[in-house]
Design a protein around this motif. Structure first.
Motif, PDB file in Angstrom:
ATOM      1  N   THR A 185       0.817  -1.039   0.055  1.00  0.00           N
ATOM      2  CA  THR A 185      -0.143   0.072   0.013  1.00  0.00           C
ATOM      3  C   THR A 185       0.892   1.339  -0.287  1.00  0.00           C
ATOM      4  O   THR A 185       0.539   2.184  -0.548  1.00  0.00           O
ATOM      5  CB  THR A 185      -0.965  -0.045   1.338  1.00  0.00           C
ATOM      6  OG1 THR A 185      -1.831  -1.168   1.010  1.00  0.00           O
ATOM      7  CG2 THR A 185      -1.907   1.040   1.234  1.00  0.00           C
ATOM      8  N   SER A 186       1.889   1.348   0.666  1.00  0.00           N
ATOM      9  CA  SER A 186       2.583   2.516   0.763  1.00  0.00           C
ATOM     10  C   SER A 186       3.244   2.973  -0.740  1.00  0.00           C
ATOM     11  O   SER A 186       3.327   3.971  -1.051  1.00  0.00           O
ATOM     12  CB  SER A 186       3.927   2.194   1.740  1.00  0.00           C
ATOM     13  OG  SER A 186       5.000   1.317   1.397  1.00  0.00           O
ATOM     14  N   ALA A 187       3.885   1.852  -1.400  1.00  0.00           N
ATOM     15  CA  ALA A 187       4.409   2.087  -2.860  1.00  0.00           C
ATOM     16  C   ALA A 187       3.178   2.837  -3.665  1.00  0.00           C
ATOM     17  O   ALA A 187       3.356   3.663  -4.608  1.00  0.00           O
ATOM     18  CB  ALA A 187       4.665   0.730  -3.548  1.00  0.00           C
ATOM     19  N   LEU A 188       1.931   2.274  -3.479  1.00  0.00           N
ATOM     20  CA  LEU A 188       0.558   2.998  -4.079  1.00  0.00           C
ATOM     21  C   LEU A 188       0.342   4.250  -3.612  1.00  0.00           C
ATOM     22  O   LEU A 188      -0.137   5.047  -4.456  1.00  0.00           O
ATOM     23  CB  LEU A 188      -0.535   1.824  -4.201  1.00  0.00           C
ATOM     24  CG  LEU A 188      -0.216   0.298  -4.738  1.00  0.00           C
ATOM     25  CD1 LEU A 188      -1.281  -0.458  -4.308  1.00  0.00           C
ATOM     26  CD2 LEU A 188      -0.100   0.575  -6.112  1.00  0.00           C
ATOM     27  N   VAL A 189       0.259   4.569  -2.330  1.00  0.00           N
ATOM     28  CA  VAL A 189       0.178   5.829  -1.866  1.00  0.00           C
ATOM     29  C   VAL A 189       1.094   6.744  -2.217  1.00  0.00           C
ATOM     30  O   VAL A 189       0.791   8.106  -2.751  1.00  0.00           O
ATOM     31  CB  VAL A 189       0.180   5.926  -0.228  1.00  0.00           C
ATOM     32  CG1 VAL A 189       0.091   7.103   0.187  1.00  0.00           C
ATOM     33  CG2 VAL A 189      -1.109   4.955   0.204  1.00  0.00           C
ATOM     34  N   GLN A 190       2.401   6.440  -2.456  1.00  0.00           N
ATOM     35  CA  GLN A 190       3.453   7.349  -2.790  1.00  0.00           C
ATOM     36  C   GLN A 190       3.194   7.801  -4.323  1.00  0.00           C
ATOM     37  O   GLN A 190       3.303   8.983  -4.726  1.00  0.00           O
ATOM     38  CB  GLN A 190       5.020   6.461  -2.920  1.00  0.00           C
ATOM     39  CG  GLN A 190       6.078   7.231  -3.200  1.00  0.00           C
ATOM     40  CD  GLN A 190       6.142   7.189  -4.839  1.00  0.00           C
ATOM     41  OE1 GLN A 190       6.014   6.372  -5.454  1.00  0.00           O
ATOM     42  NE2 GLN A 190       6.531   8.511  -5.375  1.00  0.00           N
ATOM     43  N   GLN A 191       2.764   6.882  -5.358  1.00  0.00           N
ATOM     44  CA  GLN A 191       2.191   7.038  -6.524  1.00  0.00           C
ATOM     45  C   GLN A 191       1.114   8.053  -6.600  1.00  0.00           C
ATOM     46  O   GLN A 191       0.848   8.751  -7.667  1.00  0.00           O
ATOM     47  CB  GLN A 191       2.056   5.716  -7.231  1.00  0.00           C
ATOM     48  CG  GLN A 191       3.215   4.843  -7.411  1.00  0.00           C
ATOM     49  CD  GLN A 191       2.723   3.587  -7.914  1.00  0.00           C
ATOM     50  OE1 GLN A 191       1.617   3.396  -8.760  1.00  0.00           O
ATOM     51  NE2 GLN A 191       3.462   2.721  -8.067  1.00  0.00           N
TER      52      GLN A 191
ATOM     53  N   SER B 275       6.221  12.816  -3.137  1.00  0.00           N
ATOM     54  CA  SER B 275       6.321  12.076  -2.085  1.00  0.00           C
ATOM     55  C   SER B 275       7.172  10.961  -2.416  1.00  0.00           C
ATOM     56  O   SER B 275       7.624  10.465  -3.390  1.00  0.00           O
ATOM     57  CB  SER B 275       4.889  11.233  -1.624  1.00  0.00           C
ATOM     58  OG  SER B 275       4.398  10.588  -2.701  1.00  0.00           O
ATOM     59  N   ARG B 276       7.863  10.287  -1.021  1.00  0.00           N
ATOM     60  CA  ARG B 276       8.761   9.140  -1.046  1.00  0.00           C
ATOM     61  C   ARG B 276       8.498   8.133  -0.186  1.00  0.00           C
ATOM     62  O   ARG B 276       7.899   8.547   0.881  1.00  0.00           O
ATOM     63  CB  ARG B 276      10.127   9.546  -1.073  1.00  0.00           C
ATOM     64  CG  ARG B 276      10.644  10.724  -1.993  1.00  0.00           C
ATOM     65  CD  ARG B 276      11.981  11.465  -1.690  1.00  0.00           C
ATOM     66  NE  ARG B 276      12.502  12.055  -2.405  1.00  0.00           N
ATOM     67  CZ  ARG B 276      12.096  13.230  -3.006  1.00  0.00           C
ATOM     68  NH1 ARG B 276      11.048  13.742  -2.519  1.00  0.00           N
ATOM     69  NH2 ARG B 276      12.774  13.871  -4.240  1.00  0.00           N
TER      70      ARG B 276
ATOM     71  N   LEU C 177     -10.316  -4.797   0.999  1.00  0.00           N
ATOM     72  CA  LEU C 177     -10.013  -3.967   0.078  1.00  0.00           C
ATOM     73  C   LEU C 177      -8.632  -4.340  -0.519  1.00  0.00           C
ATOM     74  O   LEU C 177      -7.956  -5.042   0.080  1.00  0.00           O
ATOM     75  CB  LEU C 177      -9.598  -2.730   0.871  1.00  0.00           C
ATOM     76  CG  LEU C 177     -10.673  -1.750   1.503  1.00  0.00           C
ATOM     77  CD1 LEU C 177      -9.881  -0.487   2.076  1.00  0.00           C
ATOM     78  CD2 LEU C 177     -11.792  -1.306   0.343  1.00  0.00           C
ATOM     79  N   THR C 178      -8.659  -3.963  -1.716  1.00  0.00           N
ATOM     80  CA  THR C 178      -7.438  -4.146  -2.396  1.00  0.00           C
ATOM     81  C   THR C 178      -6.463  -3.387  -2.041  1.00  0.00           C
ATOM     82  O   THR C 178      -6.761  -2.249  -1.467  1.00  0.00           O
ATOM     83  CB  THR C 178      -7.447  -4.262  -3.984  1.00  0.00           C
ATOM     84  OG1 THR C 178      -7.860  -3.040  -4.331  1.00  0.00           O
ATOM     85  CG2 THR C 178      -8.638  -5.255  -4.637  1.00  0.00           C
ATOM     86  N   PRO C 179      -4.903  -3.592  -2.189  1.00  0.00           N
ATOM     87  CA  PRO C 179      -4.222  -2.574  -1.780  1.00  0.00           C
ATOM     88  C   PRO C 179      -4.330  -1.244  -2.506  1.00  0.00           C
ATOM     89  O   PRO C 179      -4.143  -0.115  -2.051  1.00  0.00           O
ATOM     90  CB  PRO C 179      -2.781  -3.031  -2.121  1.00  0.00           C
ATOM     91  CG  PRO C 179      -3.168  -4.628  -1.970  1.00  0.00           C
ATOM     92  CD  PRO C 179      -4.570  -4.943  -2.555  1.00  0.00           C
TER      93      PRO C 179
END
Length: 186
Positions: A16-22, A27-28, A158-160
């Protein structure tokens, strides 16, 4: 700003963190576990522990590293990291507050059956006793303090990508509200 994704193993923090970053401009992702890995590499070793979070340097170095990175890059750090010990969370969050770093704390939650299934079926890391051992401490933290300290995102169904959109949407609304208040003041 820091968007902290808390929750136990199998809740979906890393994905999820990688998807939030996108979804969040500028953001990083900063995985605070890497700070723990650095401390584990010290020789001779620091005092024995089953969790690097018990070492006080880990907590202060997470705060200082996040501060330094944000001073250098600006923007948002998305931090996927399980913190289940309330005094450790207080130490980290108050350290960030001392540096005036806004913090959005989310807990990715799933029921115990779902978490067990995800851990057992993890094709990257595989099932691990370490990850299973954190299920009960997570449940205890959720009951006693963690869920009241964060915005809870139930990832059971939920999906990521859906969880990431929910988190990013909440952050965008919050930033928009603060921006609107700031524009109307003065």
């Amino acid at each position: 700003m820091i968007v902290w994704l808390n929750g136990t193993h199998g809740a979906g923090k890393t994905t999820t963190s990688a998807l939030v970053q996108q979804l969040l401009p500028d953001s990083r992702v900063f995985d605070a576990e890497k700070v723990g890995e650095t401390l584990m590499d010290i020789t001779p070793a620091l005092c024995r522990t089953d969790n690097f979070q018990h070492w006080p340097p880990w907590r202060s170095l997470v705060v200082e590293t996040a501060r330094q990175v944000l001073d250098y890059t600006g923007g948002t750090l998305v931090m996927p990291m399980t913190v289940l010990v309330e005094p450790y969370w207080r130490e980290i969050s108050s350290g960030l507050a001392r540096h005036a770093i806004p913090l959005r704390h989310f807990v990715l939650h799933a029921d115990q059956e779902t978490l067990r299934g995800r851990i057992e079926g993890d094709t990257d890391m595989g099932p691990s006793a370490f990850r299973f051992r954190h299920l009960e401490p997570y449940a205890e933290a959720a009951r006693t303090w963690l869920h009241s300290e964060a915005e809870v995102v139930d990832t059971t169904h939920l999906t990521p990508a859906e969880a990431a959109e929910q988190i990013a949407g909440s952050v965008r609304r919050d930033v928009g509200t603060r921006g609107a208040r700031g524009a109307g003041e003065g």
